[in-house]
Structures are given as C-alpha cells and as structure tokens.
Design a protein around this motif. Structure first.
Motif, PDB file in Angstrom:
ATOM      1  N   ALA A  83       0.848  -1.190   0.000  1.00  0.00           N
ATOM      2  CA  ALA A  83       0.000   0.000   0.000  1.00  0.00           C
ATOM      3  C   ALA A  83       0.884   1.242   0.000  1.00  0.00           C
ATOM      4  O   ALA A  83       1.788   1.358   0.831  1.00  0.00           O
ATOM      5  CB  ALA A  83      -0.923   0.009   1.212  1.00  0.00           C
ATOM      6  N   PRO A  84       0.642   2.187  -0.902  1.00  0.00           N
ATOM      7  CA  PRO A  84       1.472   3.394  -0.967  1.00  0.00           C
ATOM      8  C   PRO A  84       1.371   4.272   0.268  1.00  0.00           C
ATOM      9  O   PRO A  84       2.355   4.878   0.682  1.00  0.00           O
ATOM     10  CB  PRO A  84       0.934   4.135  -2.199  1.00  0.00           C
ATOM     11  CG  PRO A  84       0.233   3.098  -3.003  1.00  0.00           C
ATOM     12  CD  PRO A  84      -0.335   2.129  -1.996  1.00  0.00           C
ATOM     13  N   ASP A  85       0.171   4.352   0.859  1.00  0.00           N
ATOM     14  CA  ASP A  85      -0.004   5.218   2.021  1.00  0.00           C
ATOM     15  C   ASP A  85      -1.137   4.703   2.886  1.00  0.00           C
ATOM     16  O   ASP A  85      -1.766   3.688   2.588  1.00  0.00           O
ATOM     17  CB  ASP A  85      -0.267   6.663   1.602  1.00  0.00           C
ATOM     18  CG  ASP A  85      -1.441   6.788   0.629  1.00  0.00           C
ATOM     19  OD1 ASP A  85      -2.511   6.204   0.896  1.00  0.00           O
ATOM     20  OD2 ASP A  85      -1.283   7.471  -0.403  1.00  0.00           O
ATOM     21  N   ASN A  92      -6.698  -1.857  -3.267  1.00  0.00           N
ATOM     22  CA  ASN A  92      -6.331  -0.771  -4.176  1.00  0.00           C
ATOM     23  C   ASN A  92      -4.829  -0.548  -4.259  1.00  0.00           C
ATOM     24  O   ASN A  92      -4.369   0.358  -4.953  1.00  0.00           O
ATOM     25  CB  ASN A  92      -7.013   0.533  -3.761  1.00  0.00           C
ATOM     26  CG  ASN A  92      -8.502   0.532  -4.059  1.00  0.00           C
ATOM     27  OD1 ASN A  92      -8.998  -0.343  -4.764  1.00  0.00           O
ATOM     28  ND2 ASN A  92      -9.216   1.495  -3.516  1.00  0.00           N
ATOM     29  N   GLY A  93      -4.081  -1.350  -3.534  1.00  0.00           N
ATOM     30  CA  GLY A  93      -2.632  -1.255  -3.598  1.00  0.00           C
ATOM     31  C   GLY A  93      -2.081  -2.170  -4.673  1.00  0.00           C
ATOM     32  O   GLY A  93      -2.781  -2.555  -5.619  1.00  0.00           O
ATOM     33  N   SER A 133       4.454  -3.239 -10.122  1.00  0.00           N
ATOM     34  CA  SER A 133       4.368  -1.842 -10.555  1.00  0.00           C
ATOM     35  C   SER A 133       5.370  -0.968  -9.817  1.00  0.00           C
ATOM     36  O   SER A 133       5.541  -1.097  -8.599  1.00  0.00           O
ATOM     37  CB  SER A 133       2.954  -1.301 -10.312  1.00  0.00           C
ATOM     38  OG  SER A 133       2.001  -2.022 -11.064  1.00  0.00           O
ATOM     39  N   ALA A 134       6.029  -0.093 -10.560  1.00  0.00           N
ATOM     40  CA  ALA A 134       6.948   0.858  -9.935  1.00  0.00           C
ATOM     41  C   ALA A 134       6.168   1.777  -8.999  1.00  0.00           C
ATOM     42  O   ALA A 134       5.022   2.137  -9.256  1.00  0.00           O
ATOM     43  CB  ALA A 134       7.663   1.667 -11.003  1.00  0.00           C
ATOM     44  N   GLY A 135       6.783   2.127  -7.888  1.00  0.00           N
ATOM     45  CA  GLY A 135       6.137   3.003  -6.928  1.00  0.00           C
ATOM     46  C   GLY A 135       6.826   2.969  -5.595  1.00  0.00           C
ATOM     47  O   GLY A 135       7.785   2.206  -5.379  1.00  0.00           O
ATOM     48  N   THR A 136       6.349   3.803  -4.684  1.00  0.00           N
ATOM     49  CA  THR A 136       6.870   3.845  -3.323  1.00  0.00           C
ATOM     50  C   THR A 136       5.772   3.360  -2.382  1.00  0.00           C
ATOM     51  O   THR A 136       4.650   3.871  -2.415  1.00  0.00           O
ATOM     52  CB  THR A 136       7.310   5.263  -2.934  1.00  0.00           C
ATOM     53  OG1 THR A 136       8.393   5.659  -3.786  1.00  0.00           O
ATOM     54  CG2 THR A 136       7.780   5.309  -1.484  1.00  0.00           C
ATOM     55  N   TYR A 137       6.109   2.368  -1.562  1.00  0.00           N
ATOM     56  CA  TYR A 137       5.122   1.703  -0.724  1.00  0.00           C
ATOM     57  C   TYR A 137       5.522   1.802   0.749  1.00  0.00           C
ATOM     58  O   TYR A 137       6.642   1.456   1.128  1.00  0.00           O
ATOM     59  CB  TYR A 137       4.997   0.233  -1.131  1.00  0.00           C
ATOM     60  CG  TYR A 137       4.642   0.065  -2.600  1.00  0.00           C
ATOM     61  CD1 TYR A 137       3.353   0.297  -3.047  1.00  0.00           C
ATOM     62  CD2 TYR A 137       5.621  -0.301  -3.531  1.00  0.00           C
ATOM     63  CE1 TYR A 137       3.017   0.152  -4.391  1.00  0.00           C
ATOM     64  CE2 TYR A 137       5.305  -0.447  -4.870  1.00  0.00           C
ATOM     65  CZ  TYR A 137       3.998  -0.220  -5.294  1.00  0.00           C
ATOM     66  OH  TYR A 137       3.677  -0.355  -6.629  1.00  0.00           O
ATOM     67  N   LEU A 243       9.440   1.449   0.901  1.00  0.00           N
ATOM     68  CA  LEU A 243      10.063   0.626  -0.130  1.00  0.00           C
ATOM     69  C   LEU A 243       9.771   1.231  -1.499  1.00  0.00           C
ATOM     70  O   LEU A 243       8.614   1.400  -1.873  1.00  0.00           O
ATOM     71  CB  LEU A 243       9.507  -0.794  -0.067  1.00  0.00           C
ATOM     72  CG  LEU A 243       9.862  -1.725  -1.234  1.00  0.00           C
ATOM     73  CD1 LEU A 243      11.366  -1.964  -1.300  1.00  0.00           C
ATOM     74  CD2 LEU A 243       9.106  -3.047  -1.103  1.00  0.00           C
ATOM     75  N   THR A 244      10.827   1.562  -2.230  1.00  0.00           N
ATOM     76  CA  THR A 244      10.673   2.113  -3.570  1.00  0.00           C
ATOM     77  C   THR A 244      11.112   1.100  -4.612  1.00  0.00           C
ATOM     78  O   THR A 244      12.220   0.553  -4.533  1.00  0.00           O
ATOM     79  CB  THR A 244      11.494   3.409  -3.740  1.00  0.00           C
ATOM     80  OG1 THR A 244      10.995   4.403  -2.843  1.00  0.00           O
ATOM     81  CG2 THR A 244      11.388   3.930  -5.167  1.00  0.00           C
ATOM     82  N   ILE A 245      10.235   0.840  -5.557  1.00  0.00           N
ATOM     83  CA  ILE A 245      10.539  -0.028  -6.690  1.00  0.00           C
ATOM     84  C   ILE A 245      10.553   0.860  -7.937  1.00  0.00           C
ATOM     85  O   ILE A 245       9.529   1.460  -8.297  1.00  0.00           O
ATOM     86  CB  ILE A 245       9.511  -1.157  -6.814  1.00  0.00           C
ATOM     87  CG1 ILE A 245       9.579  -2.057  -5.575  1.00  0.00           C
ATOM     88  CG2 ILE A 245       9.758  -1.978  -8.087  1.00  0.00           C
ATOM     89  CD1 ILE A 245       8.548  -3.154  -5.543  1.00  0.00           C
ATOM     90  N   SER A 246      11.691   0.959  -8.588  1.00  0.00           N
ATOM     91  CA  SER A 246      11.859   1.877  -9.714  1.00  0.00           C
ATOM     92  C   SER A 246      11.482   1.254 -11.049  1.00  0.00           C
ATOM     93  O   SER A 246      11.135   1.954 -11.998  1.00  0.00           O
ATOM     94  CB  SER A 246      13.313   2.360  -9.772  1.00  0.00           C
ATOM     95  OG  SER A 246      14.179   1.288 -10.114  1.00  0.00           O
TER      96      SER A 246
END
Length: 301
Positions: A83-85, A92-93, A133-137, A243-246
């Motif tokens: 989950a991003p936030d 929805n994550g 998916s790339a993003g920060t979680y 955790l950031t996945i680029s």
C-alpha cells in the motif's frame, strides 16, 4: 489419563480469524525461475517484537489472564499487498500474491493442497520485479491462513507438557488431509475459519483433538484511515523506510515478513499460576481467549 483427551476438546476454545474479503487474484501464485531480479518474501517469527492490539497499539496482558510465546514451525499466507499510504483501501494497492482457491468443497475456499507453507527464515514467495508496478510503498498487508506451533500446558499428575497446534485461520479452507506433528488427519471437505487440530504425546500415548473457534486479534495500525473489512484476517504493518521499486532494478529485493509471536497465545488463568491448565480433572480449567500473531513489522534489503 482417560479424561486427558476429553479436556483438550472441551476446554481449549482456540480462536482464529474470519473471512478475508480481499479482491480476486491478479497475480498467478507461482514461484519465479527467471534469472532476472526478483522480489523475494521471507518469513520470520519473533517473540521480542512489540505485542499489539487490533488498532496497532501496544497491548498488555489483562489482569486474570496469562500468556506465552509459542514456538512456531510453519505458516501459510493467502494474500500479500503493498500500500502506498495509509489512505489506500484494501485491494487498491499493489497485489503481489493471491493463493489458489477451489470450490470443490461446495463454496469458495483456500485450497490447502496448493498452499505455500514455510518456516523460519524460509522463502515464502518469489515474483519477478518486472511484474511489480513501480512506486513507493509504505505499508504491507498479509492475510495469514495457517499456523503450526508448539505450546506448553500443565496436566496434574503428569507435569508440564508440549502440544502441537495446527490452526486454519483463513476465511474457509478446503482440506484433503494435513499433518499436525506426526499424525495425519483426514478431512476431505471445507473447514470454516477457526478449525484446529491439536496433538500431544504423554507417556508414549498420542492424543488428538479437533475443534472450531471464535475470533482473534488482527493488528491494523491504519484502521482509522484504511480499515480492514469486519471479519478479515489481513494484518498490516509499515516499513521503517518506504520501499521504492523503480522498475530498473538489477538485483533482488528481499522483503522480510517479521511477525510478532510475543505472548500471542493468551488464556484466562483461573488460579493465576501462569500455567495453561485446560483442566485439573475436577474444576473448570483455563480457557483460551486469544492466539496467533501480535503484529507485522516488515523490513527489506
């Protein structure tokens, strides 16, 4: 000795979780064999981690109760989501794992024959990072469905004993058979949340008991902004650093699913002696009021 197996069935009111209202799977639950960078999940059970309540607050043992930290052997999960936030609703994550299900037992259920069951420090699941998916979680959600661990209990005249508990904590599980410790139990049907089997050996005699239970603590520190549906078994924990996945990784990322077993097996202690005593053969014995896990504390490397 004749009352020994009976008291396990009558007095141990083991508790568990209820239905996991997670969305349908979006990830095929297979372990990757590709050589590229992977996202790897490992399981860890730790009795030194904080003991939390349903809201993720520190929890103490109430007066009149006692507790112990079980020795975990195996565990299974059915769902993993980033989950991003704290505002991200369940589903929805980024859903990275959803286990196999079946309706062969009549209604939709976790298929235990295909469940991933792993122990301390073992790899639970691997997925190519290219499929994430790339993003920060900031948060991790895990739906736990099966637990296998040892507890200590006292039997008058026979002293302190060790028993092995196999607890199915998913919303519904189709089971052909399972092994508690050494004994194979045939089911061949669906079992609702809270079904358990218990095995112990006293003076060379093996005793088996089975039962159904009520409910349990499911820590969710963001329940005010991202609640888990009533009856869900999804535990939630935040990464110390997001955790950031680029999407451009060249090496693996390992996520440690660190689960608190800190005094997670709790009972009403009738005589306040600190020992779990299902029965003394005469008076009503201690009864279990909570079991399972007391928090999720994920880390990564």
């Amino acid at each position: 000795m004749k009352y020994f197996s009976i008291i396990l069935i009558a007095a141990i009111g083991f508790v568990s979780c209820s239905k996991d209202d997670s969305p349908s799977p979006t990830v095929t639950p297979t372990t990757s064999t590709q050589s590229g960078p992977n996202l790897i999940f490992k399981l860890y059970f730790d009795s030194t981690l904080a003991r939390l309540d349903n809201l993720g607050n520190p929890s103490t043992i109430p007066t009149g109760n006692s507790a112990q930290s079980p020795v975990f052997h195996k565990m299974s999960a059915h769902y993993i989501e980033f989950a991003p936030d704290s505002l991200t609703a369940l589903g929805n994550g980024e859903i990275v794992y959803h286990g196999a299900e079946t309706s062969i037992g009549g209604s939709d259920a976790v298929d235990f024959s295909q469940a991933r069951t792993k122990g301390q420090g073992e790899v639970f699941y691997t997925i190519p990072l290219s499929q994430v998916s790339a993003g920060t979680y900031k948060w991790l959600r895990v739906s736990l469905t099966y637990q296998n661990y040892d507890i200590k209990f006292l039997v008058p005249g026979f002293g302190l004993q060790t028993g092995r508990l196999a607890s199915f904590v998913g919303f519904n599980t189709y089971i052909t058979s399972y092994v508690i410790n050494s004994e194979n139990i045939s089911v061949n049907g669906n079992k609702l949340q809270g079904y358990w089997g218990f095995e112990t050996n006293v003076l060379g005699n093996t005793y088996i008991s089975e039962g159904q239970s009520l409910g349990t603590t499911v820590p969710n520190p963001i329940s005010n902004t991202s609640p888990i549906p009533s009856g869900s078994c999804v535990v939630t924990g935040n990464f110390p650093t997001p955790l950031t996945i680029s999407g451009n990784e060249t090496t693996d990322i390992t996520v440690n699913i660190n689960l608190s077993t800190n005094n997670s097996f709790e009972w009403r202690d009738i005589n306040n002696d600190g020992y779990f005593e299902p029965s003394d053969g005469v008076n009503p014995g201690d009864t279990v009021v909570d079991m399972g896990l007391r928090g999720l504390f994920p880390t990564y490397q």
